[in-house]
Design an enzyme around this catalytic site. Structure first.
Site, PDB file in Angstrom:
ATOM      1  CB  SER A 106      -0.935   0.013   1.219  1.00 37.67           C
ATOM      2  OG  SER A 106      -0.197  -0.122   2.424  1.00 37.67           O
ATOM      3  CG  ASP A 139      -3.449   5.786   6.843  1.00 30.18           C
ATOM      4  OD1 ASP A 139      -2.291   5.466   7.187  1.00 30.18           O
ATOM      5  OD2 ASP A 139      -3.985   5.342   5.814  1.00 30.18           O
ATOM      6  CG  HIS A 170      -0.564   3.967   4.461  1.00 33.79           C
ATOM      7  ND1 HIS A 170      -1.796   3.563   4.930  1.00 33.79           N
ATOM      8  CD2 HIS A 170      -0.025   2.912   3.817  1.00 33.79           C
ATOM      9  CE1 HIS A 170      -2.002   2.298   4.561  1.00 33.79           C
ATOM     10  NE2 HIS A 170      -0.935   1.883   3.891  1.00 33.79           N
TER      11      HIS A 170
END
Length: 375
Positions: free
Chosen positions: A49, A340, A343
């Site tokens: 991600s 977040d 990340h």
């Protein structure tokens, strides 16, 4: 009157010629500038991600998605694209540095038979790991072996489009970037009941990760990759989700230890392969140290908050919930290291890529990316 009309005609003609030549000059300059700025033919991205640019948007059953607000609030167009960030992520910044367009997700491109893959593509997927099954919490992702399998299909199409000789030349000069391993570390150190804990000691687990990684890396080399940018695993124990597990909000040092063990083995393997594999060149980026610097010395890099998430909900670190449409988010996003609970922000990613691209040898070894592409 005829002479005057003739003179006017000549003036108009000359003006048109001047405009034409000026336009051609501008086009030529811009064309040359674009070509000069293009430091590599293509960028191929593999990972999780941290560099997913929207592949997970096309997975029907995954809950590891970022195609909703407030993700993308600072991305061009201010709309979510599937990036787990408020704006651009590391893959985007690396593409910019190379003079290339932002990478497109493979799953959005493969439906169109006319797509030209020779300028690069991203296979990265949120939740992906070196091992299969690291995404059990999120139900679905594209693990590294599947990403490499997809690249095999792309390589065949590039050969069809360019011919074998030109395809080999293009791939040998292209940049292959791999950013993966965080989810494997989370899988092992996530909880005492983790199924991954049954795979041995931390040293044995790191060795297993490395063995699996080397297998996939060798496949990419056999497909024609020669220039690799490998990001080590960051100090993942310091992300808000890991800090939130401890009442004192300190980093999960066990997870950080696991990451550091793996990174040492990874660097050693790359040094070995450079001696063994013909034309293989690489940049190993010490993500662990650079990211830890941002966390421990935030003011040095222009940050004010290095523990809490910008977007999330509940808890002191906003780390009880992911960044969801109903979450609150900070207005000073450039002040935060974390977007977040897992990340980095666009601002943090920019610093990371800037350092990988032109930073010193202690962070980008044995050469930085700028030096790599010039080889």
């Amino acid at each position: 009157m005829k002479k005057m009309a003739s003179s006017i005609h000549v003036v108009k003609h000359n003006l048109l010629l001047q405009m034409f030549y000026s336009l051609m000059f501008i086009i030529t300059i811009n064309f040359k500038s674009t070509r000069a700025d293009k430091l590599a033919p293509a960028l191929f991205v593999f990972g999780d991600s941290l560099v997913d640019v929207g592949n997970n948007n096309h997975l029907p059953f995954t809950i590891a998605r970022a195609n909703f607000p407030h993700n993308g609030i600072d991305f061009p167009g201010h709309k979510p694209t599937g990036r787990f960030s408020n704006g651009k992520n590391a893959a985007d910044f690396l593409a910019e540095k190379l003079g290339l367009e932002y990478p497109l997700p493979y799953l959005s491109m493969r439906q169109n038979k006319n797509n030209n893959f020779s300028s690069g593509v991203s296979f990265a997927s949120g939740g992906a790991g070196i091992f299969n099954g690291t995404d059990q919490l999120y139900r679905q992702s594209i693990p590294l072996d599947k990403q490499v399998e997809y690249f095999g299909t792309v390589q065949e199409k590039i050969v069809q489009q360019l011919g074998l000789q030109q395809a080999q030349k293009t791939l040998s000069k292209s940049v292959f970037t791999i950013v993966i391993g965080s989810n494997d570390i989370f899988g092992y150190y996530g909880s005492s009941t983790s199924s991954q804990m049954k795979k041995g000691t931390p040293l044995q687990y790191a060795a297993s990760m490395l063995l699996a990684f080397k297998g996939q890396f060798k496949r990419l080399y056999d497909y024609g990759g020669r220039k690799f940018v490998i990001f080590g695993v960051a100090a993942v124990g310091c992300c808000p989700a890991q800090r939130d597990r401890n009442k004192t909000e300190v980093c999960n040092e066990a997870a950080n230890f696991g990451a550091s063990i793996y990174n040492k083995g990874l660097l050693s393997a790359l040094q070995y392969y450079q001696k063994q594999l013909k034309d293989f060149q690489y940049t190993y980026f010490d993500t662990y140290t650079v990211f830890l610097n941002l966390i421990e010395q935030p003011a040095t890099y222009g940050f004010k908050e290095s523990k809490a998430a910008c977007c999330g909900g509940l808890g002191n670190l906003h780390a009880k919930l992911a960044c969801l449409p109903f979450s609150t988010y900070c207005s000073n996003r450039s002040d935060h290291v974390f977007w977040d609970l897992y990340h980095p922000t666009e601002a943090a990613d920019r610093i990371i890529v800037d350092t990988a691209f032109s930073g010193p040898r202690k962070y980008a070894f044995p050469v930085n990316v700028q030096q790599l592409v010039s080889i």
